[in-house]
Design a protein around this motif. Structure first.
Motif, PDB file in Angstrom:
ATOM      1  N   THR A 182       5.848 -20.956   9.476  1.00 57.17           N
ATOM      2  CA  THR A 182       5.648 -20.232  10.735  1.00 57.17           C
ATOM      3  C   THR A 182       6.021 -21.103  11.939  1.00 57.17           C
ATOM      4  O   THR A 182       6.457 -20.591  12.973  1.00 57.17           O
ATOM      5  CB  THR A 182       4.192 -19.772  10.868  1.00 57.17           C
ATOM      6  OG1 THR A 182       3.299 -20.883  10.706  1.00 57.17           O
ATOM      7  CG2 THR A 182       3.862 -18.713   9.814  1.00 57.17           C
ATOM      8  N   CYS A 183       5.857 -22.414  11.792  1.00 55.50           N
ATOM      9  CA  CYS A 183       6.285 -23.332  12.851  1.00 55.50           C
ATOM     10  C   CYS A 183       7.805 -23.271  13.018  1.00 55.50           C
ATOM     11  O   CYS A 183       8.314 -23.200  14.142  1.00 55.50           O
ATOM     12  CB  CYS A 183       5.840 -24.751  12.509  1.00 55.50           C
ATOM     13  SG  CYS A 183       6.441 -26.016  13.644  1.00 55.50           S
ATOM     14  N   GLU A 184       8.517 -23.290  11.908  1.00 52.95           N
ATOM     15  CA  GLU A 184       9.979 -23.200  11.959  1.00 52.95           C
ATOM     16  C   GLU A 184      10.419 -21.881  12.575  1.00 52.95           C
ATOM     17  O   GLU A 184      11.374 -21.835  13.359  1.00 52.95           O
ATOM     18  CB  GLU A 184      10.551 -23.332  10.541  1.00 52.95           C
ATOM     19  CG  GLU A 184      10.303 -24.685   9.898  1.00 52.95           C
ATOM     20  CD  GLU A 184      11.363 -25.707  10.241  1.00 52.95           C
ATOM     21  OE1 GLU A 184      12.412 -25.704   9.578  1.00 52.95           O
ATOM     22  OE2 GLU A 184      11.124 -26.505  11.170  1.00 52.95           O
ATOM     23  N   GLU A 185       9.714 -20.805  12.219  1.00 52.93           N
ATOM     24  CA  GLU A 185      10.051 -19.492  12.781  1.00 52.93           C
ATOM     25  C   GLU A 185       9.835 -19.471  14.293  1.00 52.93           C
ATOM     26  O   GLU A 185      10.596 -18.832  15.027  1.00 52.93           O
ATOM     27  CB  GLU A 185       9.192 -18.415  12.115  1.00 52.93           C
ATOM     28  CG  GLU A 185       9.563 -18.130  10.657  1.00 52.93           C
ATOM     29  CD  GLU A 185       8.592 -17.172   9.995  1.00 52.93           C
ATOM     30  OE1 GLU A 185       7.564 -16.825  10.640  1.00 52.93           O
ATOM     31  OE2 GLU A 185       8.840 -16.777   8.839  1.00 52.93           O
ATOM     32  N   SER A 186       8.800 -20.155  14.757  1.00 59.53           N
ATOM     33  CA  SER A 186       8.504 -20.191  16.191  1.00 59.53           C
ATOM     34  C   SER A 186       9.619 -20.855  16.987  1.00 59.53           C
ATOM     35  O   SER A 186       9.723 -20.666  18.199  1.00 59.53           O
ATOM     36  CB  SER A 186       7.187 -20.928  16.446  1.00 59.53           C
ATOM     37  OG  SER A 186       6.110 -20.243  15.865  1.00 59.53           O
ATOM     38  N   LYS A 187      10.424 -21.642  16.303  1.00 61.00           N
ATOM     39  CA  LYS A 187      11.527 -22.335  16.971  1.00 61.00           C
ATOM     40  C   LYS A 187      12.860 -21.610  16.794  1.00 61.00           C
ATOM     41  O   LYS A 187      13.872 -22.050  17.343  1.00 61.00           O
ATOM     42  CB  LYS A 187      11.636 -23.764  16.427  1.00 61.00           C
ATOM     43  CG  LYS A 187      10.431 -24.631  16.750  1.00 61.00           C
ATOM     44  CD  LYS A 187      10.665 -26.075  16.335  1.00 61.00           C
ATOM     45  CE  LYS A 187       9.513 -26.949  16.781  1.00 61.00           C
ATOM     46  NZ  LYS A 187       9.786 -28.388  16.585  1.00 61.00           N
ATOM     47  N   ASP A 188      12.826 -20.544  16.042  1.00 56.88           N
ATOM     48  CA  ASP A 188      14.045 -19.770  15.797  1.00 56.88           C
ATOM     49  C   ASP A 188      14.389 -18.985  17.066  1.00 56.88           C
ATOM     50  O   ASP A 188      13.635 -18.099  17.487  1.00 56.88           O
ATOM     51  CB  ASP A 188      13.816 -18.827  14.615  1.00 56.88           C
ATOM     52  CG  ASP A 188      15.077 -18.074  14.214  1.00 56.88           C
ATOM     53  OD1 ASP A 188      16.010 -17.959  15.037  1.00 56.88           O
ATOM     54  OD2 ASP A 188      15.136 -17.582  13.070  1.00 56.88           O
ATOM     55  N   PRO A 398       4.454 -25.307  18.776  1.00 53.84           N
ATOM     56  CA  PRO A 398       4.999 -26.570  18.272  1.00 53.84           C
ATOM     57  C   PRO A 398       5.780 -27.372  19.296  1.00 53.84           C
ATOM     58  O   PRO A 398       5.873 -28.592  19.214  1.00 53.84           O
ATOM     59  CB  PRO A 398       5.896 -26.127  17.107  1.00 53.84           C
ATOM     60  CG  PRO A 398       6.215 -24.694  17.382  1.00 53.84           C
ATOM     61  CD  PRO A 398       5.014 -24.143  18.070  1.00 53.84           C
ATOM     62  N   GLY A 399       6.329 -26.682  20.302  1.00 50.58           N
ATOM     63  CA  GLY A 399       7.096 -27.398  21.317  1.00 50.58           C
ATOM     64  C   GLY A 399       8.232 -28.196  20.700  1.00 50.58           C
ATOM     65  O   GLY A 399       8.990 -27.696  19.861  1.00 50.58           O
ATOM     66  N   TYR A 400       8.313 -29.469  21.086  1.00 47.26           N
ATOM     67  CA  TYR A 400       9.389 -30.318  20.581  1.00 47.26           C
ATOM     68  C   TYR A 400       8.974 -31.135  19.359  1.00 47.26           C
ATOM     69  O   TYR A 400       9.774 -31.905  18.829  1.00 47.26           O
ATOM     70  CB  TYR A 400       9.869 -31.267  21.691  1.00 47.26           C
ATOM     71  CG  TYR A 400      10.475 -30.547  22.870  1.00 47.26           C
ATOM     72  CD1 TYR A 400      11.754 -29.998  22.770  1.00 47.26           C
ATOM     73  CD2 TYR A 400       9.767 -30.388  24.057  1.00 47.26           C
ATOM     74  CE1 TYR A 400      12.310 -29.318  23.843  1.00 47.26           C
ATOM     75  CE2 TYR A 400      10.327 -29.710  25.138  1.00 47.26           C
ATOM     76  CZ  TYR A 400      11.603 -29.177  25.026  1.00 47.26           C
ATOM     77  OH  TYR A 400      12.168 -28.500  26.087  1.00 47.26           O
ATOM     78  N   VAL A 401       7.745 -30.976  18.920  1.00 49.58           N
ATOM     79  CA  VAL A 401       7.274 -31.731  17.756  1.00 49.58           C
ATOM     80  C   VAL A 401       7.885 -31.139  16.493  1.00 49.58           C
ATOM     81  O   VAL A 401       7.917 -29.917  16.316  1.00 49.58           O
ATOM     82  CB  VAL A 401       5.732 -31.687  17.662  1.00 49.58           C
ATOM     83  CG1 VAL A 401       5.246 -32.485  16.466  1.00 49.58           C
ATOM     84  CG2 VAL A 401       5.108 -32.218  18.951  1.00 49.58           C
ATOM     85  N   GLU A 402       8.371 -32.012  15.603  1.00 45.77           N
ATOM     86  CA  GLU A 402       8.939 -31.528  14.350  1.00 45.77           C
ATOM     87  C   GLU A 402       7.843 -30.882  13.512  1.00 45.77           C
ATOM     88  O   GLU A 402       6.697 -31.327  13.501  1.00 45.77           O
ATOM     89  CB  GLU A 402       9.591 -32.672  13.574  1.00 45.77           C
ATOM     90  CG  GLU A 402      10.850 -33.218  14.226  1.00 45.77           C
ATOM     91  CD  GLU A 402      11.572 -34.184  13.315  1.00 45.77           C
ATOM     92  OE1 GLU A 402      12.170 -33.730  12.330  1.00 45.77           O
ATOM     93  OE2 GLU A 402      11.528 -35.390  13.601  1.00 45.77           O
TER      94      GLU A 402
END
Length: 736
Positions: A182-188, A398-402
């Motif tokens: 879900t973190c990865e999706e938030s950055k999509d 998540p912002g810029y955090v991996e």
């Protein structure tokens, strides 16, 4: 015999044998002619002279051989290569022991570090850090020490685990993977805006359900219930995740089964930030008088900060930690209700917690002021508290955090469990457990032999060392399959967004904090996915993290001296914290109860001052003589104690039974010990500014090598350092 005679008889002039010219003869023809010539020679050998020559040859050769053998034996014996008291098998065994080396992959890596990081152009008596670590940056890209390097490796392992996304029967592992996805999706970028819109809508609805006066014209003061409001708004604060914020106060666990209550460290005094956050959530539903409301929130926050600063942080532990919970709860009767609501077993576990709650830094006198502020205007208080909650929810992005780092930060215990299950050599557990006991024994021996402490100090110090608790790697209770799932009970729906997942993780983390205090959960917040070890003043306990017990700092195949030099010094350092300028105020149970004889205090302070002055005058590679030992003295005391007891433990080894490191077969093990100890802190030039370094509680890496070993008499003896040289100063700083 004819051939021997021919070769050894003195040369005499005989008629030259000639062969007819013409075509080349066959080999047979040639042999026949040679034989014939020899036969002719024998016919003239009956003279006395010839017979005497023959005898000389016959007896001389054996005599010559005998003399040669005797000479060879004398040479071999002189060189010490013959052991006349041993049979051949025993000699071979001795030779084998003399050259036996550790050849495991982990020992080869250790040898690589020792060989390739070393700069032998540097005199070890002038700068042992450069001697041991001078070429570290030629082989590493990490800006900090080996321990930091190991932590980076751990992050990579977790990242690989998450990216594989393989199915698991563990709920906590699936929670990790769900959070990562879900973190990865938030950055999509293609769905990012949609996800953010949904998140804001959920936050708005939560705030309205709690009761936010600025967004609800129907709100009435009669509906204000402080305890119920606070129960709905706790959040885990960033950092070590051992602190829970309620807006007007915080509660936290100090790496021990205790709870501290103190004033809030949160601040909402910036007008622009507060207004922007409210508009982000409410949008067009924001009230027309928003500016006035924001000013009220700002003023409320400023008053809380003033209360926080009204009594400066005291050096007196009696003021810092007060066992007066009943009085605090009487002044503002919400604390027992709130803590019970966070215990997974509720009131059933209250009896195991209520006597472990302390006020921090004169909190009793401050809570009365907080109570007056809270009830002065309930509407402003409600607006402030719900805003505080909303602002904390807004950080769940998540912002810029991996994303793998997000997982590690928010699910440290499950992340640690993944490392242990997939990458950790459990054979190290017994070794480290034994090493802790060996170091403890040497610590007690040091206290027993100390020449300056009085009997009261000695008895209290030894009692504390014997009572010190330890946790190695991971509590055994959590080794059972499903044990962590049982405690870390997060009910996720596959459709849960990143925001909802984080909210559920936050709630579960708060439950675990309180369950740790009640002993319903075996692991505290101090366990993180890092290569480290910690000491708890309030629990009188040491905790050795699993990653520290792993290559390159430690491995079960290492020779014992490498284990002691690698993490034995670190273990001694953590035990030593129980005796630093802060630790001597706490007894064997982690309770503020000084056991130090007042008559020993002056000498103790002089020894601490010696280390402080040494650091102040140290010419560091990155910062020169601009360091301040006042802020690092606790760590330097622990370093000194750690090295002292580690060396005592090392001296108990039978070095004849220890394997050598490849390439160092001819070096003394004492030299290897110090060099291995130095590699723990190998690092390139510090990336920190001077101001950043001055704010750190630990001394620089180079001082943790040079300053530490310069105080060790055995180091100077091992490397034959001249008196007065940098690594053998006339004045050495020691503790006990």
């Amino acid at each position: 015999m004819a051939v021997i005679e021919k070769s050894k008889t003195p040369k005499t002039k005989t008629p030259k044998t000639t062969f007819p010219t013409g075509p080349k003869k066959s080999k047979k023809s040639k042999i026949r002619k040679v034989t014939k010539s020899t036969s002719t020679k024998k016919e003239n050998s009956n003279s006395p002279k010839k017979r005497n020559g023959k005898k000389c040859i016959l007896y001389g050769i054996p005599i010559f051989i005998i003399f040669a053998l005797v000479a060879a034996l004398i040479v071999v014996f002189t060189l010490g290569n013959v052991n006349f008291g041993k049979d051949k098998e025993e000699v071979k065994e001795v030779d084998k022991k003399e050259v036996e080396v550790c050849k495991t992959p982990e020992c080869i890596i250790l040898a690589h570090h020792l060989h390739n990081w070393n700069d032998d152009s540097v005199d070890p008596c002038k700068d042992f850090f450069k001697y041991s670590c001078g070429k570290y940056n030629e082989h590493n890209t990490v800006e900090y020490s080996q321990m930091s390097k190991k932590t980076e490796i751990l992050k990579g392992l977790i990242k690989e685990f998450l990216k594989k996304n393989e199915s698991s029967s563990s709920k906590t592992e699936n929670t990790m993977k769900h959070l990562f996805r879900t973190c990865e999706e938030s950055k999509d970028e293609s769905i990012k805006d949609k996800i953010e819109k949904e998140r804001i809508e959920v936050i708005k609805q939560e705030a309205m359900n709690i009761g936010w006066p600025l967004a609800d014209p129907t709100w009435r003061e009669s509906s204000f219930d402080l305890a119920e409001l606070l129960e709905q708004i706790p959040t885990i604060l960033d950092g070590e995740r051992n602190e829970i914020g309620y807006g007007i106060f915080n509660i936290w666990t100090p790496s021990a089964r205790k709870i501290f209550i103190g004033t809030t460290t949160e601040s909402f005094t910036d007008f622009g930030t507060v207004k922007r956050n409210i508009l982000q959530v409410l949008g067009k539903d924001a009230p027309s008088n928003l500016d006035n409301i924001v000013k009220e929130i700002n003023e409320f926050s400023k008053e809380l900060r003033a209360i926080h600063a009204s009594i400066p942080l005291s050096d007196d532990p009696n003021q810092k930690y007060s066992n007066n919970f009943e009085e605090i709860n009487d002044a503002l009767p919400v604390f027992d209700y709130l803590i019970k609501s966070l215990l997974s077993k509720g009131s059933r576990s209250w009896g195991k917690v209520k006597n472990k709650i302390y006020g921090y830094n004169s909190f009793l006198s401050k809570i009365e002021k907080i109570r007056d502020l809270v009830y002065k205007d309930k509407r402003i208080t409600a607006n402030y508290l719900v805003y505080k909650y909303v602002s904390n929810l807004l950080r769940f992005t998540p912002g810029y955090v991996e994303c793998h780092q997000v997982v590690i930060d928010n699910l440290p215990l499950p992340s640690l469990r993944v490392f242990i299950r997939n990458h950790f050599d459990k054979g190290a557990l017994k070794d480290v457990d034994n090493l802790v006991e060996d170091i403890r024994s040497s610590f007690i021996e040091m206290l027993e032999k100390s020449e300056w402490i009085r009997e009261k100090t000695r008895i209290g110090a030894i009692r504390k060392a014997k009572a010190m608790k330890k946790t190695i790697s991971y509590p055994p209770e959590l080794e059972k399959p499903g044990a962590l799932d049982k405690h870390f009970n997060i009910q996720l729906d596959p459709s849960d967004s990143y925001y909802l997942t984080m909210r559920k993780i936050d709630k579960a983390s708060m439950n675990l904090l309180m369950d740790y205090v009640s002993s319903d959960f075996p692991m505290g917040p101090h366990f993180t996915l890092s290569s480290n070890a910690v000491y708890s003043y309030f629990g009188n306990s040491i905790n050795i993290y699993a990653p520290l017990m792993d290559d390159p700092l430690f491995h079960s195949s290492f020779p014992n001296y490498a284990k002691i030099a690698g993490i034995g010094i670190i273990i001694g350092h953590e035990i030593g914290h129980g005796y630093d300028i802060f630790g001597i105020n706490f007894d064997e149970n982690g309770i503020f109860k000084p056991w130090f004889d007042a008559a020993d205090q002056k000498e103790y302070e002089n020894k601490a001052a010696c280390l402080t002055n040494q650091y102040n005058n140290y010419d560091d590679h990155s910062f020169g003589k601009k360091l301040n030992g006042t802020f690092t003295v606790k760590e330097m005391m622990a370093d000194e104690l750690g090295q002292d007891v580690a060396w005592r433990t090392f001296k108990k080894l039978d070095l004849s039974q220890e394997k050598k490191i490849i390439g160092f077969e001819d070096d003394s093990i004492e030299k290897l010990y110090f060099q291995i100890g130095a590699t723990t802190w190998c690092s390139p030039r510090s990336p920190l500014t001077l101001q950043q370094q001055l704010m750190r509680s630990h001394p620089t890496y180079s001082f943790r090598v040079n300053g530490l070993f310069a105080n060790e008499k055995a180091f100077a003896e091992t490397f034959n350092c001249p008196a007065g040289s940098p690594m053998n100063p006339v004045k050495k700083c020691t503790m006990f």
